[in-house]
Design a protein around this motif. Structure first.
Motif, mmCIF file in Angstrom:
data_model
loop_
_atom_site.group_PDB
_atom_site.id
_atom_site.type_symbol
_atom_site.label_atom_id
_atom_site.label_comp_id
_atom_site.label_asym_id
_atom_site.label_seq_id
_atom_site.Cartn_x
_atom_site.Cartn_y
_atom_site.Cartn_z
ATOM 1 N N UNK A 1 -52.787 -12.733 89.662
ATOM 2 C CA UNK A 1 -53.687 -13.515 90.518
ATOM 3 C C UNK A 1 -54.884 -14.057 89.747
ATOM 4 N N UNK A 2 -55.123 -13.534 88.551
ATOM 5 C CA UNK A 2 -56.259 -13.963 87.739
ATOM 6 C C UNK A 2 -55.891 -15.072 86.745
ATOM 7 N N UNK A 3 -54.636 -15.500 86.747
ATOM 8 C CA UNK A 3 -54.190 -16.510 85.783
ATOM 9 C C UNK A 3 -54.923 -17.833 86.007
ATOM 10 N N UNK A 4 -55.484 -18.412 84.945
ATOM 11 C CA UNK A 4 -56.172 -19.701 85.080
ATOM 12 C C UNK A 4 -55.197 -20.866 84.960
ATOM 13 N N UNK A 5 -55.646 -22.032 85.335
ATOM 14 C CA UNK A 5 -54.858 -23.243 85.080
ATOM 15 C C UNK A 5 -54.799 -23.466 83.574
ATOM 16 N N UNK A 6 -53.697 -24.039 83.082
ATOM 17 C CA UNK A 6 -53.612 -24.293 81.638
ATOM 18 C C UNK A 6 -54.542 -25.422 81.227
ATOM 19 N N UNK A 7 -54.874 -25.441 79.956
ATOM 20 C CA UNK A 7 -55.565 -26.607 79.400
ATOM 21 C C UNK A 7 -54.550 -27.729 79.267
ATOM 22 N N UNK A 8 -54.983 -28.984 79.153
ATOM 23 C CA UNK A 8 -54.029 -30.093 79.090
ATOM 24 C C UNK A 8 -53.040 -29.948 77.925
ATOM 25 N N UNK B 1 -48.452 -28.667 71.787
ATOM 26 C CA UNK B 1 -49.662 -27.842 71.817
ATOM 27 C C UNK B 1 -49.933 -27.418 73.259
ATOM 28 N N UNK B 2 -49.834 -26.114 73.491
ATOM 29 C CA UNK B 2 -50.121 -25.557 74.806
ATOM 30 C C UNK B 2 -51.491 -24.887 74.736
ATOM 31 N N UNK B 3 -52.389 -25.295 75.615
ATOM 32 C CA UNK B 3 -53.738 -24.729 75.631
ATOM 33 C C UNK B 3 -53.874 -23.661 76.691
ATOM 34 N N UNK B 4 -54.409 -22.528 76.309
ATOM 35 C CA UNK B 4 -54.599 -21.409 77.240
ATOM 36 C C UNK B 4 -56.075 -21.037 77.248
#
Length: 197
Positions: free
Chosen positions: A170-177, A15-18
């Motif tokens: 440049x706007x990419x957020x950190x992934x969710x766990x 499960x990859x969280x975005x």
């Protein structure tokens, strides 16, 4: 949103969280998301942008790496570097707001110059012999590989990657766990029951 990625030789589902700010396209036909990831082996300040593409009418999905200026970059070990990891997979299926797909083992690694190599053919053949994927899925995987290589050799893949303006990286957020879910939570990818079986 959640991106459920099932590998049939594993007991559960990846499960990859975005975060919503990382979802660039979410339509019936396509999902495109991006997250900012740390560069392995580099200082904590070094990051790359991982952009994930999935399609409802294709038997593959793409993972491309960019720098924070939006330029395609290669990662991996020296001599084995690549810019795009293309996974042959079942097509994108939406379950509510969540994306799902089943990895079908074949992969194509594409370099920034457009050269490529197909990997994991033995794993694919073993999965077929162990009936981890269905006969129909195996046939679609081979056709999907052919179509994917056409995208690579005709420049369609490169055109798709260039569609997103550079400043968006440049706007990419950190992934969710990252997590794993039991198969019972994601019946859309279950063997024998999934729509592609």
């Amino acid at each position: 949103m959640r991106d459920f990625d099932y590998h049939p030789d594993e007991p559960d589902v990846r499960v990859f969280g975005v975060p919503e700010s990382g979802v660039l396209v979410r339509t019936d036909e396509m999902y495109l998301g991006q997250t900012r990831e740390p560069v392995v082996g580099e200082p904590t300040a070094a990051h790359l942008v991982l952009r994930h593409y999935a399609f409802a009418d294709e038997w593959f999905k793409l993972n491309a790496t960019f720098d924070v200026d939006g330029d395609l970059i290669e990662t991996g070990a020296i001599g084995e570097m690549f810019a795009v990891n293309c996974d042959v997979s079942t097509p994108l299926t939406w379950v509510g707001a969540d994306a799902t797909a089943v990895d079908l083992f074949l992969d194509v690694l594409v370099s920034a110059d457009g050269s490529y190599r197909v990997i994991d053919r033995p794993e694919f053949e073993e999965a077929c012999s162990r009936e981890l994927i269905s006969t129909a899925e195996a046939e679609h995987a081979e056709a999907g590989l052919t179509r994917l290589l056409h995208w690579v050799t005709t420049g369609r893949l490169q055109d798709l990657l260039a569609d997103v303006p550079g400043h968006v990286a440049s706007q990419a957020p950190a992934p969710l766990p990252f997590s794993r879910a039991p198969m019972s939570d994601v019946p859309a990818v279950a063997p024998y029951a999934r729509s592609t079986w």
